[in-house]
Design an enzyme around this catalytic site. Sequence first.
Site, PDB file in Angstrom:
ATOM      1  N   ILE A  11       0.706  -1.445  -0.361  1.00 17.79           N
ATOM      2  CA  ILE A  11      -0.265   0.408  -0.071  1.00 17.79           C
ATOM      3  C   ILE A  11       0.877   0.980  -0.170  1.00 17.79           C
ATOM      4  O   ILE A  11       0.737   2.027  -0.604  1.00 17.79           O
ATOM      5  CB  ILE A  11      -0.823   0.547   0.803  1.00 17.79           C
ATOM      6  CG1 ILE A  11      -2.208  -1.464   1.046  1.00 17.79           C
ATOM      7  CG2 ILE A  11      -1.455   1.206   1.705  1.00 17.79           C
ATOM      8  CD1 ILE A  11      -2.810  -1.297  -0.165  1.00 17.79           C
ATOM      9  N   GLY A  12       1.562   1.389   0.483  1.00 20.75           N
ATOM     10  CA  GLY A  12       2.610   2.321   0.368  1.00 20.75           C
ATOM     11  C   GLY A  12       3.064   2.854  -0.539  1.00 20.75           C
ATOM     12  O   GLY A  12       3.414   3.704  -1.129  1.00 20.75           O
ATOM     13  N   LYS A 206     -14.408  -1.646   7.217  1.00 21.47           N
ATOM     14  CA  LYS A 206     -13.141  -2.467   6.564  1.00 21.47           C
ATOM     15  C   LYS A 206     -12.980  -4.381   7.150  1.00 21.47           C
ATOM     16  O   LYS A 206     -12.718  -5.028   6.421  1.00 21.47           O
ATOM     17  CB  LYS A 206     -12.490  -1.379   6.304  1.00 21.47           C
ATOM     18  CG  LYS A 206     -10.849  -2.533   5.414  1.00 21.47           C
ATOM     19  CD  LYS A 206     -10.749  -2.304   3.896  1.00 21.47           C
ATOM     20  CE  LYS A 206      -9.450  -3.473   4.132  1.00 21.47           C
ATOM     21  NZ  LYS A 206      -8.098  -2.660   4.577  1.00 21.47           N
ATOM     22  N   SER A 275      -4.223 -10.433   2.771  1.00 20.60           N
ATOM     23  CA  SER A 275      -2.834 -10.378   3.185  1.00 20.60           C
ATOM     24  C   SER A 275      -2.563 -11.569   4.515  1.00 20.60           C
ATOM     25  O   SER A 275      -0.777 -11.231   4.530  1.00 20.60           O
ATOM     26  CB  SER A 275      -2.710  -8.804   3.817  1.00 20.60           C
ATOM     27  OG  SER A 275      -3.608  -8.369   4.532  1.00 20.60           O
ATOM     28  N   GLU A 287      -0.547 -10.118  11.534  1.00 23.69           N
ATOM     29  CA  GLU A 287      -1.568  -9.481  12.349  1.00 23.69           C
ATOM     30  C   GLU A 287      -2.941  -9.663  12.739  1.00 23.69           C
ATOM     31  O   GLU A 287      -3.831  -9.248  12.546  1.00 23.69           O
ATOM     32  CB  GLU A 287      -1.671  -7.842  11.494  1.00 23.69           C
ATOM     33  CG  GLU A 287      -0.893  -7.132  10.489  1.00 23.69           C
ATOM     34  CD  GLU A 287      -1.086  -5.917   9.834  1.00 23.69           C
ATOM     35  OE1 GLU A 287      -1.221  -4.753   9.799  1.00 23.69           O
ATOM     36  OE2 GLU A 287      -2.304  -6.103   8.696  1.00 23.69           O
TER      37      GLU A 287
END
Length: 335
Positions: A11-12, A206, A275, A287
Amino acid sequence: MKIAVIGAGAIGGILAVRLALSGQTVTVVDQGAHLDAIRRNGLKLVRADGAEELAKDLRAVASCAEAGSQDLVFLALKAYVVEAVAPQMRALFTADTIVVPIQNGLPWWYFQNFKGAHAGYRLKTADPNGVIEQNIESSRIIGCVVYPAGEIIAPGVVKLLEGDRFPLGELDGIETERANNVSQALVAAGLKAPVLADIRSEIWLKLWGNMSFNPISALTHATLVDICEEPATRALAADMMREAQAVAEKLGVTFRVPLEKRIDGAAKVGKHKTSTLQDVEAGRPVEVDALIGSVIELGELTATPTPATRAVYALLKLLVKTMHDERARVVMQRL
């Protein structure tokens, strides 16, 4: 604007390329082979249609101190890395520097500038020791929700799989000039960035998918459409989402999309690996707490039962522990 992107991953990297090509002064902070490749060749974005965009006119550095002071900082690291990096980010700040965190899951700042019960509560699954809160003042933060999906396909090369929306909003819901300025910068970069009056409800929308589809995919190695089309896993995801909705509604959240429509939307993404599944297959940290442990924590805070969520959380925690202990990754191997 002088813009820093901390973490030029999936994303970055998308943000960095688009912002740099739109004429902004962009610095990326990263590490290892990815950083080396960006320094040599620039940062390449491969779009979903196969077209390529190359940003050569950007700085690539290894530390926040080397990046120096910035007007705007996109914090694009995984949630479990933010605590270690937050103290270093002070080198990026002037009195007016804006920080836009773009982590999945419930953010550490959730109850800062919060209206209602539990205002000021520190989300322990996101910021267990208060380090992030101490180093990134809430006054700097503009909330953001990330809808694009992408992946690093080679050092210095990021692929956009789908999506272009980065809705954002002030933590207190007030529309400000600075929020509009950030929105305009993203729009000029070819992205959609509406300014919302209730960014927390968008975060839950989300998270609804992340806290259900991501762990299920990591445990089953199934794609989004597979999970949604298999009746048993679709029902499990729906149970988890109903639990999350009950928690969120006690915190004043309104869901603008019905649950079944949210599941159908995930199915339309198709054969996409979440992800979390990508991390399991690559042997990277996962995560767990940001995506699912945080929902359990807020279930306890609001006295809301979360049995399905707890069961999936327990399985994912054990999978991650086993991977760590064995220094292993878990992948499907064709016969």
